[in-house]
Write a protein that holds these residues in place. Structure first.
Motif, PDB file in Angstrom:
ATOM      1  N   GLN A 235       5.708   7.376  -8.871  1.00 54.29           N
ATOM      2  CA  GLN A 235       6.610   8.029  -9.050  1.00 54.29           C
ATOM      3  C   GLN A 235       8.001   8.057  -8.298  1.00 54.29           C
ATOM      4  N   ALA A 236       8.223   6.870  -8.029  1.00 49.94           N
ATOM      5  CA  ALA A 236       9.952   6.909  -7.625  1.00 49.94           C
ATOM      6  C   ALA A 236      10.931   7.322  -8.883  1.00 49.94           C
ATOM      7  N   ASN A 237      11.981   7.600  -8.409  1.00 50.40           N
ATOM      8  CA  ASN A 237      12.972   7.783  -9.311  1.00 50.40           C
ATOM      9  C   ASN A 237      12.938   9.643  -9.965  1.00 50.40           C
TER      10      ASN A 237
ATOM     11  N   ILE B  16      17.614  15.774  -3.872  1.00 49.82           N
ATOM     12  CA  ILE B  16      17.496  14.244  -3.543  1.00 49.82           C
ATOM     13  C   ILE B  16      16.746  13.789  -4.685  1.00 49.82           C
ATOM     14  N   ARG B  17      17.021  12.350  -4.664  1.00 49.84           N
ATOM     15  CA  ARG B  17      16.337  11.403  -5.588  1.00 49.84           C
ATOM     16  C   ARG B  17      15.397  10.521  -4.677  1.00 49.84           C
ATOM     17  N   LEU B  18      14.301  10.529  -5.162  1.00 44.39           N
ATOM     18  CA  LEU B  18      13.175   9.539  -4.518  1.00 44.39           C
ATOM     19  C   LEU B  18      13.286   8.155  -5.103  1.00 44.39           C
ATOM     20  N   THR B  19      13.493   7.281  -4.418  1.00 44.68           N
ATOM     21  CA  THR B  19      13.558   5.853  -4.610  1.00 44.68           C
ATOM     22  C   THR B  19      12.887   4.726  -4.160  1.00 44.68           C
ATOM     23  N   ASP B  20      12.666   3.619  -4.437  1.00 39.58           N
ATOM     24  CA  ASP B  20      11.926   2.641  -3.576  1.00 39.58           C
ATOM     25  C   ASP B  20      12.876   2.389  -2.205  1.00 39.58           C
ATOM     26  N   ASN B  21      12.455   1.572  -1.458  1.00 40.66           N
ATOM     27  CA  ASN B  21      13.050   1.196  -0.153  1.00 40.66           C
ATOM     28  C   ASN B  21      14.436   0.504  -0.482  1.00 40.66           C
ATOM     29  N   TRP B  22      14.486  -0.156  -1.422  1.00 37.35           N
ATOM     30  CA  TRP B  22      15.761  -1.024  -1.627  1.00 37.35           C
ATOM     31  C   TRP B  22      16.935  -0.309  -2.011  1.00 37.35           C
TER      32      TRP B  22
ATOM     33  N   GLY C 137      21.892  10.991  -0.833  1.00 32.85           N
ATOM     34  CA  GLY C 137      20.622  11.831  -1.242  1.00 32.85           C
ATOM     35  C   GLY C 137      19.762  11.043  -1.899  1.00 32.85           C
ATOM     36  N   GLU C 138      19.793   9.714  -1.672  1.00 33.87           N
ATOM     37  CA  GLU C 138      18.765   8.809  -2.472  1.00 33.87           C
ATOM     38  C   GLU C 138      17.647   8.437  -1.352  1.00 33.87           C
ATOM     39  N   ILE C 139      16.541   8.707  -1.337  1.00 31.56           N
ATOM     40  CA  ILE C 139      15.628   9.055  -0.201  1.00 31.56           C
ATOM     41  C   ILE C 139      14.438   8.294  -0.527  1.00 31.56           C
ATOM     42  N   SER C 140      13.978   7.138   0.113  1.00 29.93           N
ATOM     43  CA  SER C 140      12.802   6.236   0.012  1.00 29.93           C
ATOM     44  C   SER C 140      11.430   7.205  -0.027  1.00 29.93           C
ATOM     45  N   VAL C 141      10.738   6.597  -0.944  1.00 33.73           N
ATOM     46  CA  VAL C 141       9.394   7.437  -1.023  1.00 33.73           C
ATOM     47  C   VAL C 141       8.460   7.056  -0.036  1.00 33.73           C
ATOM     48  N   THR C 142       9.039   6.076   0.967  1.00 36.69           N
ATOM     49  CA  THR C 142       7.821   5.720   2.268  1.00 36.69           C
ATOM     50  C   THR C 142       8.671   6.491   3.489  1.00 36.69           C
ATOM     51  N   SER C 143       9.704   7.398   3.267  1.00 35.40           N
ATOM     52  CA  SER C 143      10.178   8.267   4.330  1.00 35.40           C
ATOM     53  C   SER C 143       9.229   9.377   4.581  1.00 35.40           C
ATOM     54  N   PRO C 144       9.239  10.009   5.627  1.00 35.31           N
ATOM     55  CA  PRO C 144       8.706  11.364   5.881  1.00 35.31           C
ATOM     56  C   PRO C 144       8.610  12.241   4.814  1.00 35.31           C
ATOM     57  N   ILE C 145       9.799  12.573   4.390  1.00 33.25           N
ATOM     58  CA  ILE C 145       9.919  13.458   3.183  1.00 33.25           C
ATOM     59  C   ILE C 145       9.572  12.968   2.007  1.00 33.25           C
ATOM     60  N   GLY C 146       9.910  11.637   1.609  1.00 35.59           N
ATOM     61  CA  GLY C 146       9.700  10.912   0.536  1.00 35.59           C
ATOM     62  C   GLY C 146       7.843  10.746   0.286  1.00 35.59           C
ATOM     63  N   GLU C 147       7.316  10.643   1.591  1.00 35.18           N
ATOM     64  CA  GLU C 147       5.873  10.637   1.293  1.00 35.18           C
ATOM     65  C   GLU C 147       5.244  11.838   0.991  1.00 35.18           C
TER      66      GLU C 147
ATOM     67  N   ILE D 202       9.511  23.570  -2.996  1.00 31.71           N
ATOM     68  CA  ILE D 202      10.164  22.780  -3.970  1.00 31.71           C
ATOM     69  C   ILE D 202      10.485  23.719  -5.196  1.00 31.71           C
ATOM     70  N   ILE D 203      11.840  23.613  -5.441  1.00 30.63           N
ATOM     71  CA  ILE D 203      12.572  24.317  -6.570  1.00 30.63           C
ATOM     72  C   ILE D 203      12.344  23.744  -7.877  1.00 30.63           C
ATOM     73  N   SER D 204      12.462  22.692  -8.033  1.00 35.69           N
ATOM     74  CA  SER D 204      12.565  21.792  -9.447  1.00 35.69           C
ATOM     75  C   SER D 204      12.212  20.548  -9.173  1.00 35.69           C
ATOM     76  N   ILE D 205      11.434  19.669  -9.980  1.00 34.65           N
ATOM     77  CA  ILE D 205      11.267  18.355 -10.157  1.00 34.65           C
ATOM     78  C   ILE D 205      11.634  17.884 -11.497  1.00 34.65           C
ATOM     79  N   LYS D 206      12.323  16.549 -11.491  1.00 33.82           N
ATOM     80  CA  LYS D 206      12.875  16.170 -12.785  1.00 33.82           C
ATOM     81  C   LYS D 206      12.445  14.696 -12.608  1.00 33.82           C
ATOM     82  N   GLN D 207      11.821  14.061 -13.660  1.00 29.78           N
ATOM     83  CA  GLN D 207      11.451  12.614 -13.598  1.00 29.78           C
ATOM     84  C   GLN D 207      12.652  11.811 -14.186  1.00 29.78           C
ATOM     85  N   GLY D 208      13.147  10.882 -13.533  1.00 26.62           N
ATOM     86  CA  GLY D 208      14.184   9.976 -14.158  1.00 26.62           C
ATOM     87  C   GLY D 208      15.634  10.127 -13.310  1.00 26.62           C
TER      88      GLY D 208
END
Length: 126
Positions: free
Chosen positions: A55-57, A73-79, A86-96, A120-126
């Motif tokens: 579920q990145a992005n 924040i927006r969860l992204t892949d490492n790259w 505010g673009e946080i890797s899914v492998t960071s402590p908060i991302g995981e 968590i207040i809200s989650i949006k995919q994409g």
């Protein structure tokens, strides 16, 4: 010409009993250390692949419970990650933690510098 650790170990064993051969012992320790590092990196890569596929992005808004401050924040892949934007890797402590989070739930985030709780207040995919 570089000699591999495996070849160095083979050559060091020609000197007799490896239990008394300092070079052989040092090489075996180095091989063991490299195996530990390799296993760690393979596991991290597997976590990254699984997290990225899952579920990145996602865009997540959460509240820091200690201060009441809301962050998005927006969860992204490492790259793609760019924490300053505010673009946080899914492998960071908060991302995981947040990648599988649910709206309304509270989570504890543990980092090298600090621990904090978020809701968590809200989650949006994409």
């Amino acid at each position: 010409m570089m000699i591999s650790l495996k070849e160095k170990l083979k050559l060091s064993r020609l000197d007799g009993d490896s239990s008394e051969n300092g070079d052989s012992i040092a090489l075996e320790e180095e091989i063991g250390r490299l195996r530990v590092i390799t296993n760690f990196l393979e596991n991290r890569l597997l976590v990254m692949k699984n997290a990225n596929v899952r579920q990145a992005n996602k865009t997540i808004t959460y509240k820091l419970l200690e201060t009441g401050e809301e962050k998005t924040i927006r969860l992204t892949d490492n790259w793609e990650s760019d924490p300053g934007q505010g673009e946080i890797s899914v492998t960071s402590p908060i991302g995981e933690i947040l990648i599988d989070g649910k709206v309304g739930n509270t989570y504890e985030i543990k980092t090298n510098q600090t621990n904090y709780k978020v809701k968590i207040i809200s989650i949006k995919q994409g």
